[in-house]
Design an enzyme around this catalytic site. Structure first.
Site, PDB file in Angstrom:
ATOM      1  CG  HIS A 187      -5.957  -1.709   0.298  1.00  0.00           C
ATOM      2  ND1 HIS A 187      -5.170  -1.556  -0.791  1.00  0.00           N
ATOM      3  CD2 HIS A 187      -5.211  -1.242   1.225  1.00  0.00           C
ATOM      4  CE1 HIS A 187      -4.042  -0.974  -0.645  1.00  0.00           C
ATOM      5  NE2 HIS A 187      -4.155  -0.709   0.688  1.00  0.00           N
ATOM      6  CG  ASP A 194      -6.681  -3.016  -3.270  1.00  0.00           C
ATOM      7  OD1 ASP A 194      -7.640  -2.142  -2.914  1.00  0.00           O
ATOM      8  OD2 ASP A 194      -5.694  -2.692  -3.282  1.00  0.00           O
ATOM      9  CB  SER A 233      -0.990  -0.101   1.173  1.00  0.00           C
ATOM     10  OG  SER A 233      -1.912   0.894   1.075  1.00  0.00           O
TER      11      SER A 233
END
Lengths: 396, 396
Positions: free
Chosen positions: B377, B344, B181
């Site tokens: 995610h 995601d 991320s």
């Protein structure tokens, strides 16, 4: 003098031009008129009584003598009953589904009487074209706005108000109920609640049940209002309205309805490399300011409490209002058509798929197709023409 | 007395048990220690000077004599440098990527010296295991917290602080930079900014550039803080903190990182058919109360201004910080591996794909694979073992 050949060509060209304008000739387009329906002592699904309910409605086409050609269009969260046509020849825009509702269109007003009704707790009680009843309405018992004294209402209540409107017109059976997004909830619940009165149901960008993720996601639209000190537990009609909260809610509703593809096209001028937000923590990116301005405009007619009640109505939705969705769908006899949008991030296609699969397992007639496009959830409005032929065929 | 055969079997069983526990034998597991790095007059990418920067860091494994076995792990938005191991044998949980970092694991600490550094403006300046510098730090010039006087910082600044830590250890070249991320932003920017010092780059659930949609979406995490009257233009360290705004931001961060699949599993007890929210507009659904409670807990160590600065750092990101992403990636010489998560919804796979495609077009060595799973995610953390073999191979 023009030659006969040229004259003939000019006539052909003129006919083509007029037909391409889609009856743009003002004289040929019937104007739409908003009407108001009232009823008293409306019983809510939750067991409360609303002393007086008023809602706006409009219709396109003519109800036939047998009163069996009516199609009900149920509207989405931020919308109202203005599904097609114009109120005045000067209107910049026609109703939101004008691409598929009108003379000769997929929902053909030469054949069908198409009717649409403003929901209870409509997002825009201050919009002059909307008539709705909700927390911003005057409580006849106190002479003041209801605020949070207004009872919680559900999608079933929206359906029941529509049923009273339909009853008042002497319509026994609907040829179809068709709705997008929150409108799809009403369409599916119509089929579940009143199977004898609904012959066909079209759910566009829809869901059959608010699952936990959707309940939590919708709550994000309510929280900025609840956290706005001006909200004051819903009692702000004599003071400053919680506009910051409403604007923030509308920003999330706007962005949540769009897919990155279209946002990145529409706001291509905004970029991670903008100078102002690098130099000043208080400065905004261009897209942030533009979305803020758009939300400010959208907030003009909106009411904070109405948004909260609409969020709640959607969170409480399970078609049929039984213990499970399967039980809720069991009564349905209507033919169903589900049209989710492939890139929808708000009500993702799995939701429509689930209802379609359950109905199919129950041996009912159901079909499913996806709307493709870059808009995401909004493809159900913007890209609906893509499914025009399928809708026309389904309504036969 | 047990037979020789049984004795032999018992030994084998014991060995298998210990190996299955993954070195759970406390005596064999080296404990992790958080250290602090300080530097003065740090120059930001935006051209400002921070008089003193302090950040926490930790490491696993041993730096070899040639100092060429270092792997840098860069952390995500809500995370810190605790990527693996435990501080104490009593810790309930190990670092977030303990599944792939450790002796014999994909990022093998028997071979590699794995290091991780707390970022500037870390979300949790009040977490005792975090050392960070940001608006909640004391400005030596005033003796008070910086608040919004703290300069805007970028992902490049996070990278430059890490570079100083690496320099202080005498490490010239990194075997790899690996991040999930927001960590992937740092990893990719490392490869773009210091091509001679990065041999391999792994971007997990990452992006290469904040596009307009992402800029607008991340702004939703900032707005509840800005709209909280206690925020007071960032000056709240001597008064009540804007906790309602922080909690609302954290709720959105939590839900935005999860896919409906896992949320619907985790909160299956919550339902559209709950009674309380039907009967009372002020009542919440179970999932709403539970997410609120979780966000309240998460808020314990968080700082409102730090969240704003983190949002801004992510919004300002374009790998390489050139005029276009293609130019920004042009300097990269590292081998790249992109591992987005299929489901995601926050940093969708198209973002990693775009960087991978650009690098491939530029003739560089890049590979791409998706992590499958129900978490969305968070599959980049929870389901990372799925890619353990690929990561191990890539690091060879």
């Amino acid at each position: 003098m023009v030659s006969a050949k040229l004259q003939k060509w000019l006539i052909v060209a003129a006919v083509v031009a007029v037909s391409q304008l889609g009856f743009a000739n003002a004289a040929e387009l019937p104007l739409v008129e908003k009407q108001v329906f009232s009823t008293e002592n409306f019983q809510t699904y939750g067991g409360e009584t609303i002393p007086e309910v008023k809602v706006g409605w409009e219709a396109y086409g003519e109800l036939n003598a047998e009163k069996d050609n009516a199609i009900l269009i149920t509207h989405f969260f931020s919308g109202n009953s203005h599904a097609a046509g114009k109120y005045s020849h000067d209107d910049a825009q026609a109703g939101y589904w004008d691409a598929i509702i009108g003379p000769g269109k997929a929902i053909d007003t030469n054949k069908f009487y198409v009717i649409s009704v403003d929901t209870l707790v409509n997002q825009e009680p201050f919009n002059p074209s909307v008539t709705t009843t909700g927390p911003a309405s005057i409580n006849p018992e106190t002479g003041k706005e209801y605020g949070l004294d207004f009872p919680v209402v559900t999608i079933r209540d929206f359906v029941n108000v529509q049923r009273l409107v339909i009853d008042s017109l002497g319509i026994e059976k609907l040829h179809a109920v068709v709705g997008a997004s929150m409108g799809s909830l009403q369409a599916l619940d119509w089929a579940a609640a009143y199977p004898n009165r609904v012959e066909r149901m079209i759910s566009v960008i829809g869901m059959a049940e608010a699952d936990p993720w959707t309940i939590a996601n919708l709550q994000h639209w309510a929280n900025p209002i609840i956290n706005d000190p001006n909200w004051n537990d819903g009692d702000y009609y004599d003071s400053e309205a919680p506009k910051a909260g409403v604007v923030q809610a509308l920003r999330m509703i706007t962005l949540g309805s769009l897919h990155p593809q279209i946002v990145n096209q529409m706001y291509a001028a905004s970029s991670a490399r903008e100078e102002a937000p690098l130099n000043d923590i208080r400065a905004n990116f261009a897209i942030v300011d533009q979305l803020q301005a758009a939300a400010n405009l959208r907030a003009t007619y909106a009411d904070a409490n109405h948004i909260l009640y609409l969020v709640r109505a959607n969170q409480l939705f399970m078609a049929g209002f039984e213990d499970s969705l399967a039980e809720g769908l069991a009564n349905i006899t209507a033919k169903s058509l589900f049209l989710p949008a492939t890139n929808d991030l708000l009500l993702q296609p799995y939701m429509a798929k689930r209802a379609h699969d359950l109905l199919t397992e129950q041996g009912k007639e159901s079909s499913y197709a996806e709307i493709d496009g870059p808009w995401g959830h909004l493809d159900g409005v913007v890209s609906i023409s893509q499914q025009a032929d399928r809708i026309r065929e389904f309504l036969k």
